[in-house]
Enzyme design. Structure first.
Site: not given
Ligand code: ASP
Length: 206
Positions: A38, A168, A170, A191-192
């Site tokens: 990630s 995209r 985030g 995160t998330g």
């Molecule tokens: N917060 C991150 C995003 O939306 C993704 C993640 O935390 O895994 O890009």
């Protein structure tokens, strides 16, 4: 891996180093770890097979640097740090961020590992995409530190949601969404599902 990241950051703090250096050193650990899918090298790609990275960093004075939609540079956080330290800007994106990184001595490299590539190819067979807010399927690293001088800093770095649309971005590179530091109040990082953090300016709000 993130426990090792904490250890790397702690090394800096223990030597009376600065919180901003600690968080940068800490999050570089998962950025370089191919088993962390990630973040950085080994991150899962977008649906076109490109690993695109987002990161930001913020210090105790409110200074901040950020990069988004950056390809082929492993230590995204250090590029964000350079944006903070050496430009009058906060956020560089895409090709411009990549060129800025190269001009600052960063190496360009393929970040898509065989493992992440094989998983992406498998995903393409069905290509189902229904991201949802959860506690399991994410592992962006956000790190906060408090140093001996009572200064706070934070860093956040990610490859974003797996199999996202090309382009995209985030919450993670957006100051206020993925990270915010206020030396009097505190600091937060997230995160998330980034779309939720973006809509709520989550880290600032917290
Ligand atoms: N917060 C991150 C995003 O939306 C993704 C993640 O935390 O895994 O890009």
């Amino acid at each position: 891996h993130n426990q090792i990241a904490n250890e790397a950051a702690w090394e800096v703090i223990r030597e009376q180093g600065k919180a901003i250096d600690a968080v940068e050193a800490g999050v570089k650990i998962p950025e370089a770890d191919p088993n962390d899918q990630s973040v950085g090298y080994g991150g899962r790609p977008d649906r076109d097979g490109n690993v695109t990275l987002d990161a930001c960093i913020m210090d105790e004075t409110g200074n901040a640097g950020s990069v988004c939609f950056l390809k082929n540079i492993k230590h995204t956080i250090s590029v964000a740090r350079k944006v903070m330290d050496e430009t009058p800007h906060v956020l560089l994106a895409g090709q411009g961020a990549w060129e800025f990184a190269l001009s600052n001595g960063f190496q360009t490299e393929n970040l898509l590992t065989e493992k992440s590539k094989a998983e992406w190819k498998k995903w393409l067979e069905e290509a189902e995409y229904k991201p949802k807010i959860n506690i399991e399927l994410h592992d962006t690293i956000g790190m906060l530190a408090l140093d001996d001088s009572q200064n706070r800093a934070g860093a956040c770095t990610t490859s974003g949601l797996a199999y996202k649309l090309a382009g995209r971005v985030g919450d993670s590179p957006i100051i206020g969404a993925g990270l915010f530091v206020d030396n009097e109040v505190g600091a937060a990082t997230s995160t998330g599902m980034g779309e939720a953090g973006l809509k709520s300016v989550g880290s600032f709000l917290v």
